[in-house]
Write a protein that holds these residues in place. Structure first.
Motif, PDB file in Angstrom:
ATOM      1  N   ARG A 281      31.421  41.940 -40.306  1.00 15.84           N
ATOM      2  CA  ARG A 281      31.534  43.375 -40.591  1.00 15.84           C
ATOM      3  C   ARG A 281      32.832  43.914 -40.031  1.00 15.84           C
ATOM      4  NH1 ARG A 281      26.323  46.880 -39.930  1.00 15.84           N
ATOM      5  NH2 ARG A 281      27.988  48.248 -40.510  1.00 15.84           N
ATOM      6  N   TRP A 282      33.483  44.765 -40.828  1.00 14.66           N
ATOM      7  CA  TRP A 282      34.714  45.405 -40.387  1.00 14.66           C
ATOM      8  C   TRP A 282      34.820  46.763 -41.072  1.00 14.66           C
ATOM      9  CZ3 TRP A 282      38.474  45.876 -44.336  1.00 14.66           C
ATOM     10  CH2 TRP A 282      38.270  45.072 -45.455  1.00 14.66           C
ATOM     11  N   ASN A 283      35.595  47.650 -40.508  1.00 16.26           N
ATOM     12  CA  ASN A 283      35.746  49.007 -41.023  1.00 16.26           C
ATOM     13  C   ASN A 283      36.659  48.974 -42.247  1.00 16.26           C
ATOM     14  OD1 ASN A 283      36.351  51.684 -41.542  1.00 16.26           O
ATOM     15  ND2 ASN A 283      36.492  52.244 -39.382  1.00 16.26           N
ATOM     16  N   ARG A 284      36.075  49.177 -43.418  1.00 20.95           N
ATOM     17  CA  ARG A 284      36.828  49.081 -44.669  1.00 20.95           C
ATOM     18  C   ARG A 284      37.593  50.365 -45.034  1.00 20.95           C
ATOM     19  NH1 ARG A 284      33.338  45.039 -44.959  1.00 20.95           N
ATOM     20  NH2 ARG A 284      33.684  43.331 -46.410  1.00 20.95           N
ATOM     21  N   ARG A 285      37.400  51.429 -44.313  1.00 19.64           N
ATOM     22  CA  ARG A 285      38.062  52.697 -44.659  1.00 19.64           C
ATOM     23  C   ARG A 285      39.570  52.555 -44.748  1.00 19.64           C
ATOM     24  NH1 ARG A 285      36.298  57.673 -41.292  1.00 19.64           N
ATOM     25  NH2 ARG A 285      37.823  58.560 -42.703  1.00 19.64           N
ATOM     26  N   GLY A 286      40.164  51.841 -43.802  1.00 18.29           N
ATOM     27  CA  GLY A 286      41.616  51.683 -43.787  1.00 18.29           C
ATOM     28  C   GLY A 286      42.150  50.864 -44.952  1.00 18.29           C
ATOM     29  N   ALA A 287      41.276  50.089 -45.585  1.00 21.28           N
ATOM     30  CA  ALA A 287      41.702  49.260 -46.716  1.00 21.28           C
ATOM     31  C   ALA A 287      41.883  50.086 -47.985  1.00 21.28           C
ATOM     32  CB  ALA A 287      40.694  48.138 -46.975  1.00 21.28           C
ATOM     33  N   MET A 288      41.338  51.293 -48.000  1.00 22.79           N
ATOM     34  CA  MET A 288      41.469  52.175 -49.174  1.00 22.79           C
ATOM     35  C   MET A 288      41.045  51.448 -50.461  1.00 22.79           C
ATOM     36  SD  MET A 288      42.693  55.108 -47.983  1.00 22.79           S
ATOM     37  CE  MET A 288      43.406  55.895 -49.399  1.00 22.79           C
ATOM     38  N   VAL A 289      39.969  50.672 -50.386  1.00 22.59           N
ATOM     39  CA  VAL A 289      39.343  49.955 -51.486  1.00 22.59           C
ATOM     40  C   VAL A 289      40.187  48.773 -51.979  1.00 22.59           C
ATOM     41  CG1 VAL A 289      38.024  50.252 -53.628  1.00 22.59           C
ATOM     42  CG2 VAL A 289      38.325  52.189 -52.138  1.00 22.59           C
ATOM     43  N   THR A 290      41.306  48.482 -51.335  1.00 15.53           N
ATOM     44  CA  THR A 290      42.137  47.360 -51.778  1.00 15.53           C
ATOM     45  C   THR A 290      41.461  46.020 -51.532  1.00 15.53           C
ATOM     46  OG1 THR A 290      43.325  47.317 -49.673  1.00 15.53           O
ATOM     47  CG2 THR A 290      44.312  48.598 -51.473  1.00 15.53           C
ATOM     48  N   ASP A 291      40.425  45.983 -50.687  1.00 11.31           N
ATOM     49  CA  ASP A 291      39.715  44.725 -50.450  1.00 11.31           C
ATOM     50  C   ASP A 291      39.035  44.217 -51.718  1.00 11.31           C
ATOM     51  OD1 ASP A 291      38.127  47.134 -49.782  1.00 11.31           O
ATOM     52  OD2 ASP A 291      36.493  45.714 -49.410  1.00 11.31           O
ATOM     53  N   ARG A 292      38.833  45.078 -52.690  1.00  7.92           N
ATOM     54  CA  ARG A 292      38.247  44.646 -53.963  1.00  7.92           C
ATOM     55  C   ARG A 292      39.222  43.802 -54.779  1.00  7.92           C
ATOM     56  NH1 ARG A 292      35.369  50.247 -55.988  1.00  7.92           N
ATOM     57  NH2 ARG A 292      33.964  50.450 -54.202  1.00  7.92           N
ATOM     58  N   TYR A 293      40.496  43.968 -54.531  1.00  9.20           N
ATOM     59  CA  TYR A 293      41.529  43.261 -55.291  1.00  9.20           C
ATOM     60  C   TYR A 293      42.141  42.102 -54.505  1.00  9.20           C
ATOM     61  CZ  TYR A 293      41.127  47.781 -57.548  1.00  9.20           C
ATOM     62  OH  TYR A 293      40.633  48.906 -58.144  1.00  9.20           O
ATOM     63  N   GLN A 294      41.777  42.001 -53.251  1.00  4.96           N
ATOM     64  CA  GLN A 294      42.367  41.017 -52.336  1.00  4.96           C
ATOM     65  C   GLN A 294      41.317  39.976 -51.986  1.00  4.96           C
ATOM     66  OE1 GLN A 294      45.644  40.856 -51.018  1.00  4.96           O
ATOM     67  NE2 GLN A 294      44.769  38.879 -50.478  1.00  4.96           N
ATOM     68  N   HIS A 295      41.697  38.716 -51.953  1.00  9.25           N
ATOM     69  CA  HIS A 295      40.774  37.677 -51.508  1.00  9.25           C
ATOM     70  C   HIS A 295      40.623  37.793 -49.995  1.00  9.25           C
ATOM     71  CE1 HIS A 295      40.723  35.962 -55.473  1.00  9.25           C
ATOM     72  NE2 HIS A 295      42.051  35.898 -55.474  1.00  9.25           N
ATOM     73  N   VAL A 296      39.392  38.016 -49.536  1.00  7.55           N
ATOM     74  CA  VAL A 296      39.089  38.155 -48.115  1.00  7.55           C
ATOM     75  C   VAL A 296      38.063  37.083 -47.759  1.00  7.55           C
ATOM     76  CG1 VAL A 296      38.176  39.666 -46.304  1.00  7.55           C
ATOM     77  CG2 VAL A 296      39.550  40.647 -48.156  1.00  7.55           C
ATOM     78  N   GLU A 297      38.404  36.260 -46.787  1.00  6.79           N
ATOM     79  CA  GLU A 297      37.521  35.179 -46.362  1.00  6.79           C
ATOM     80  C   GLU A 297      37.157  35.371 -44.896  1.00  6.79           C
ATOM     81  OE1 GLU A 297      39.272  31.390 -47.290  1.00  6.79           O
ATOM     82  OE2 GLU A 297      39.909  32.077 -49.280  1.00  6.79           O
ATOM     83  N   HIS A 298      35.947  34.965 -44.552  1.00  7.26           N
ATOM     84  CA  HIS A 298      35.464  35.098 -43.177  1.00  7.26           C
ATOM     85  C   HIS A 298      35.329  33.717 -42.544  1.00  7.26           C
ATOM     86  CE1 HIS A 298      34.265  38.904 -45.046  1.00  7.26           C
ATOM     87  NE2 HIS A 298      34.534  39.387 -43.850  1.00  7.26           N
ATOM     88  N   HIS A 299      35.673  33.657 -41.258  1.00  6.45           N
ATOM     89  CA  HIS A 299      35.597  32.416 -40.500  1.00  6.45           C
ATOM     90  C   HIS A 299      34.961  32.718 -39.150  1.00  6.45           C
ATOM     91  CE1 HIS A 299      38.379  30.565 -43.383  1.00  6.45           C
ATOM     92  NE2 HIS A 299      39.054  31.700 -43.313  1.00  6.45           N
ATOM     93  N   GLY A 300      34.152  31.803 -38.675  1.00  7.92           N
ATOM     94  CA  GLY A 300      33.495  32.007 -37.397  1.00  7.92           C
ATOM     95  C   GLY A 300      34.411  31.846 -36.205  1.00  7.92           C
ATOM     96  N   ALA A 301      35.398  30.961 -36.326  1.00  9.73           N
ATOM     97  CA  ALA A 301      36.269  30.658 -35.191  1.00  9.73           C
ATOM     98  C   ALA A 301      37.690  30.398 -35.674  1.00  9.73           C
ATOM     99  CB  ALA A 301      35.737  29.433 -34.449  1.00  9.73           C
ATOM    100  N   PRO A 302      38.675  30.596 -34.806  1.00  8.36           N
ATOM    101  CA  PRO A 302      40.071  30.375 -35.205  1.00  8.36           C
ATOM    102  C   PRO A 302      40.355  28.975 -35.732  1.00  8.36           C
ATOM    103  CG  PRO A 302      39.996  31.560 -33.134  1.00  8.36           C
ATOM    104  CD  PRO A 302      38.586  31.143 -33.440  1.00  8.36           C
ATOM    105  N   ASP A 303      39.700  27.947 -35.171  1.00 10.06           N
ATOM    106  CA  ASP A 303      40.011  26.592 -35.633  1.00 10.06           C
ATOM    107  C   ASP A 303      39.551  26.341 -37.069  1.00 10.06           C
ATOM    108  OD1 ASP A 303      37.303  26.395 -35.045  1.00 10.06           O
ATOM    109  OD2 ASP A 303      37.505  24.609 -33.796  1.00 10.06           O
TER     110      ASP A 303
END
Length: 191
Positions: free
Chosen positions: A87-109
């Motif tokens: 979960r992250w605050n999407r307000r700052g993305a101004m809905v651009t996350d719909r057009y951008q590939h966003v992937e989630h990872h549990g750890a940096p490695d």
């Protein structure tokens, strides 16, 4: 900029959304994408995405993530990788996350599975100035959270850490602003 309903007759183009043609388009998109379906915009962007990836840590629910995603969309990067909380605050993305590939990872490695070099951006002892550095065309730029910066786990996956030279009294630049500067530095070399 909002545009109203499209005047008839409507263009015959499978990329266009009949509902947007009828009701108008209030989205924050370039004029060339007015009235286009979401899937059509993503498909068009995918044709020209840059091989740059951007990653940011989200262990403390960083409010800068939306800003990073919006800037990544502006630079048409391959993907944004969010490490930690989903979960992250999407307000700052101004809905651009719909057009951008966003992937989630549990750890940096997890970034190492991408098979491309990872470079940290943080003003740490031993970091190298970003200005003047040669970045490879395909890479990940990794940003820490506002305040603590890159975690030890993130530093462990970085081939090199770069910093943005500062001239004032503040200890650090806002993570969203630093991401924009770093993407610009990459774009100057490769876009």
């Amino acid at each position: 900029m909002t545009v109203g309903p499209h005047p008839p007759p409507w263009p015959e183009d499978p990329r266009l959304d009949p509902a947007l043609l009828a009701e108008g388009d209030t989205r924050n998109v370039e004029d060339r994408f007015r009235y286009w379906r979401l899937e059509a915009i993503v498909a068009e962007l995918d044709k020209t995405r840059h091989p740059l990836h951007v990653a940011i840590e989200n262990f403390q629910h960083d409010f800068n993530i939306g800003s990073v995603v919006r800037t990544a969309n502006a630079f048409n990067v391959a993907a944004v990788h969010i490490i930690g909380r989903r979960r992250w605050n999407r307000r700052g993305a101004m809905v651009t996350d719909r057009y951008q590939h966003v992937e989630h990872h549990g750890a940096p490695d997890d970034l190492l599975t991408l098979g491309i070099p990872v470079f940290g951006i943080d003003n740490l002892p031993g970091s190298v100035p970003l200005e003047g550095a040669r970045l490879p065309p395909t890479c990940v730029l990794l940003f820490g959270q506002e305040g603590p910066g890159l975690s030890p786990e993130s530093l462990a996956v970085c081939q090199q850490v770069f910093h943005i030279t500062q001239y004032g009294s503040t200890r650090s630049i806002n993570a969203g602003a630093a991401a924009a500067i770093a993407m610009w530095a990459w774009a100057l070399q490769h876009a």
